[in-house]
Design an enzyme around this catalytic site. Structure first.
Site, PDB file in Angstrom:
ATOM      1  CG  HIS A  73       1.660 -20.287  -7.157  1.00 50.11           C
ATOM      2  ND1 HIS A  73       0.801 -20.397  -6.094  1.00 50.11           N
ATOM      3  CD2 HIS A  73       2.843 -20.809  -6.736  1.00 50.11           C
ATOM      4  CE1 HIS A  73       1.423 -20.971  -5.081  1.00 50.11           C
ATOM      5  NE2 HIS A  73       2.669 -21.232  -5.443  1.00 50.11           N
TER       6      HIS A  73
ATOM      7  CG  HIS B 121       2.761 -18.140  -0.593  1.00 47.32           C
ATOM      8  ND1 HIS B 121       1.454 -18.575  -0.605  1.00 47.32           N
ATOM      9  CD2 HIS B 121       3.474 -19.103  -1.259  1.00 47.32           C
ATOM     10  CE1 HIS B 121       1.384 -19.725  -1.246  1.00 47.32           C
ATOM     11  NE2 HIS B 121       2.591 -20.068  -1.652  1.00 47.32           N
TER      12      HIS B 121
ATOM     13  CB  CYS C  61       0.692 -23.153  -1.664  1.00 50.01           C
ATOM     14  SG  CYS C  61       2.137 -23.258  -0.581  1.00 50.01           S
TER      15      CYS C  61
END
Length: 782
Positions: free
Chosen positions: A301, A338, A167
């Protein structure tokens, strides 16, 4: 000390595709309206999953790729199409008609073209005979081939680097681009990231119980129950001040700071105190010349999982101290989900939008703020001054990255310095695992003596096969080759190969288990082609056949950067550790990245690893693409530094050609033939790249015959006996070892280093990739 250019890095173009819109304006309108994009998943079956929603991108219906034949359009992944749309917007904003003048493209992705890989698996498992369409699926499953389709649209042939740090990939790609400009290796780089929704990835997060059962992520909410997945792509065009001025470009932001670090706590869970995040935020702000109190806005995040949000909140508090309460923060994952490998790049562009528009996107869906929140949590769209924006990206494997952006008019007071002059790379140690055995000695003996290595049938674990499919596996590990390390108990073979070869390289250099290297001064760059295929195939088969029983223990080991994470954890490497995806020749791109880190002064030593593991999927893939070779496996590792090794040992230097990409085998063959006719790539000992691809092999062989006739060379054999005058000793490791894919180029280099030490003579190599690129290299003895 990080050596950086005195010139700022300007951003002159950006493009964004997300579930909230297909460009900058559509995304901004969605943020202003506090819109969310979650809806039921329809791309694949989620009836057996706990979560059933995601954020989809509605792609345009018109044909996007005009230079890819219609018969191959279905092989272009959704993520690749999003990336092309983002590229078009980036070039339009930058007022550039094409890619001429762009020195490199660096792209981050977590899953690559996973959808194409899933199709390959289903067709392979469902048919006992070979299928004509499988070779095309194999080709386009590789992310570098997908990127090549984009380059082909613009007739561009520069280096394309693929970063896969889960990620954090998109943020790492932008940071690596900044480093290329800072060290003078490039003046203009296109960087970003992408990922598309894929069944394997969705099921993996679901088995980990990471997806929100409610279907709605609520980052920093006290009752948050998980994340939601999305898809998207974003790119930025970074230019040195001189390059931008040269073409009269208008910049709208400055890429002011970047730092990456490795969290050694756990493969999937962050350190509760966010220690790595503290280091990246501190480092990025130091490079930007700002203090935490000068940061206007943080795009966090903020996934919405219980562990992540608390760790990030703790890190912000420790990093900013009393200033934390004044810093505005939000998570745009609350609106679009995400985006995995695309998240860091998309969220970087959102920071640029905030800087340009002087607004902040909201952190939506919050009902009760978590007590850990110590900052100004932006609950809804807010008009506000933004002078400095910071974005955090954290990924599986412990990769942490922070980027800092400022306005063009913002004053800078960073520790700018003149870039260090170019210094050559030194090979301090080498390590190998191959079908020949565990160690460099076994590798060199097998190749120089032209050993015949044993083969065996590679049986399918799914379905049946009606043709012979042989492999050359690595032999079982000797008892003393692998450390007793808990993470290795569940690790994939590629991790074990990489670990053993890395430890041999360190031992050879006089740093057993990295002892003697200062803390924080060792980096890792790992390259692979297919990655952890054994676990990927096993997990996806479980997803298809027994979806409710798919193992949560397997999924984390399927990510590309899991092997580098395990090695970093064992060696205590808490600085830069990155994974690249590419064909065998892309080991040169890994070496170039290592050189950049060393030039910056980020580290003193870098382990460069090329590795691959083999199973029935890889064996069948090789039989399609390289019918004259058997699939094989292993790892090659070089320990590199800008400082020579200790006196009394042969000093080895490494140099190589620049990266070039080719859209067709004919162009690559011509380049390979030109390389093979250059005297510097016809040393007394030469390691060929003969790979079983007729056009490429013919080109290299023809050039070698020409050189043998025109430039006679007298050499010494490794045994010390004089060879026949007029000949160059040519070694063909792929013909001995088989096709080791991501390990092939690394094993060639390890072999060259080993022979150079044995004979005190330089060794040259040609490294053709199976898809896009070809390189030449020389290991010299000082």
């Amino acid at each position: 000390m990080v050596h950086v250019s005195s010139q700022r890095i300007l951003i002159t173009g950006a493009g964004i595709v997300s579930p909230l819109g297909l460009d900058w304006l559509e995304n901004e309108a969605s943020f202003r309206a506090n819109r969310t994009a979650f809806r039921p998943v329809t791309m694949f079956d989620v009836s057996q999953r706990i979560a059933k929603t995601a954020a989809h991108v509605d792609l345009p219906t018109e044909r996007l790729f005009l230079k890819t034949p219609m018969r191959r359009q279905h092989l272009l992944d959704r993520g690749t199409q999003m990336l092309l749309l983002a590229l078009r917007e980036t070039l339009a904003m930058a007022k550039m008609p094409g890619l001429d003048g762009v020195d490199a493209i660096i792209i981050g992705t977590s899953a690559g073209a996973m959808g194409i890989g899933q199709e390959y698996f289903r067709h392979a498992a469902g048919s006992p005979v070979k299928q004509p369409g499988q070779i095309s699926r194999l080709e386009f499953y590789q992310p570098q081939r997908q990127l090549n389709a984009i380059a082909q649209e613009y007739d561009w042939h520069g280096p394309m680097i693929l970063v896969s740090n889960s990620c954090a990939s998109g943020a790492n790609a932008i940071g690596d681009a900044m480093a290329m400009i800072q060290t003078g290796k490039a003046k203009r780089v296109l960087a970003g990231g992408y990922d598309a929704l894929a069944e394997l990835v969705y099921a993996g997060f679901d088995t980990l119980r990471a997806l929100a059962p409610s279907g709605i992520p609520r980052p920093f909410d006290a009752a948050r129950d998980g994340l939601a997945l999305g898809e998207g792509a974003a790119l930025v065009l970074l230019e040195s001040e001189a390059a931008a001025a040269e073409r009269g470009a208008e910049a709208f932001a400055v890429a002011a700071g970047y730092t990456t670090a490795t969290d050694l706590h756990h493969l999937t869970q962050p350190d509760p105190e966010g220690k790595a995040a503290i280091r990246t935020m501190t480092g990025a702000c130091t490079q930007a010349g700002i203090t935490p109190g000068q940061v206007s806005y943080i795009n966090s995040h903020g996934t919405g999982t219980p562990y992540n949000d608390v760790a990030e909140a703790s890190a912000v508090k420790a990093w900013a101290g009393e200033d934390a309460a004044k810093i505005a923060l939000s998570s745009t994952k609350s609106a679009m989900g995400h985006l995995l490998g695309g998240a860091g790049a998309v969220e970087a562009v959102i920071c640029l939008m905030a800087l340009r528009g002087q607004w902040m996107p909201g952190s939506l869906n919050i009902r009760e703020t978590d007590p850990a929140v110590c900052f100004d949590l932006v609950h809804a769209f807010r008009e506000a001054p933004v002078k400095v924006a910071l974005t955090n990206s954290f990924g599986f494997g412990g990769t942490n990255a922070t980027l800092v952006f400022t306005g063009v008019d913002a004053p800078t007071s960073g520790a700018a310095a003149t870039p260090a002059p170019h210094r050559p790379l030194h090979i301090l140690g080498a390590g190998a695992v191959s079908a020949a055995g565990w160690g460099t000695a076994a590798l060199a003996t097998a190749i120089t003596e032209k050993a015949t290595l044993p083969t065996q049938e590679s049986p399918r674990t799914v379905g049946t096969r009606e043709w012979e499919c042989l492999i050359r596996p690595a032999p079982p590990a000797p008892a003393d080759r692998l450390p007793k390390f808990p993470r290795l108990r569940r690790a994939s073979p590629i991790t074990k190969f990489s670990m053993a070869a890395a430890l041999e390289a360190l031992e050879q250099a006089g740093y057993p288990q990295a002892q003697g290297i200062a803390p924080g001064r060792l980096g890792i760059v790992q390259l692979m082609f297919n990655g952890c295929v054994q676990f990927s195939g096993k997990f996806y088969h479980e997803v298809i056949e027994t979806p409710t029983l798919a193992s949560p223990l397997i999924f984390p080991e399927t990510v590309y950067n899991a092997p580098a994470s395990h090695i970093a954890a064992y060696l205590g490497v808490d600085g830069p550790a990155t994974t690249l995806i590419g064909e065998s020749s892309a080991i040169i791109e890994a070496i170039a990245l290592a050189h950049t880190w060393l030039t910056q002064g980020l580290v003193d030593h870098v382990l460069v690893i090329g590795a691959e593991e083999c199973d029935w999927l890889g064996a069948e893939a090789t039989s399609y693409y390289h019918p004259q070779l058997q699939a094989s496996e292993g790892a090659g590792v070089l320990l590199l530094s800008l400082t020579p090794g200790p006196e009394g040992k042969h000093q080895l230097r490494l140099r190589h050609t620049p990266a070039l990409a080719y859209h067709h085998e004919a162009g690559k063959a011509a380049h390979l033939q030109a390389l093979a006719t250059r005297p510097e790539y016809n040393q007394a000992q030469h390691i060929t790249g003969l790979s079983g691809i007729p056009l490429l092999d013919h080109a290299e062989t023809a050039a070698h015959l020409e050189m043998s006739a025109d430039t006679p060379v007298r050499i010494e054999n490794p045994s010390g006996e004089a060879a026949t005058p007029g000949q160059t000793t040519r070694l063909h490791p792929r013909q001995i070892l088989g096709e080791t894919m991501g390990a092939a180029g690394a094993l060639q280099l390890v072999l060259a280093a080993t022979l150079a030490r044995q004979t005190s003579q330089p060794v040259s190599l040609t490294l053709p990739g199976s898809l896009c690129a070809a390189y030449g290299a020389v290991v010299e003895v000082e």
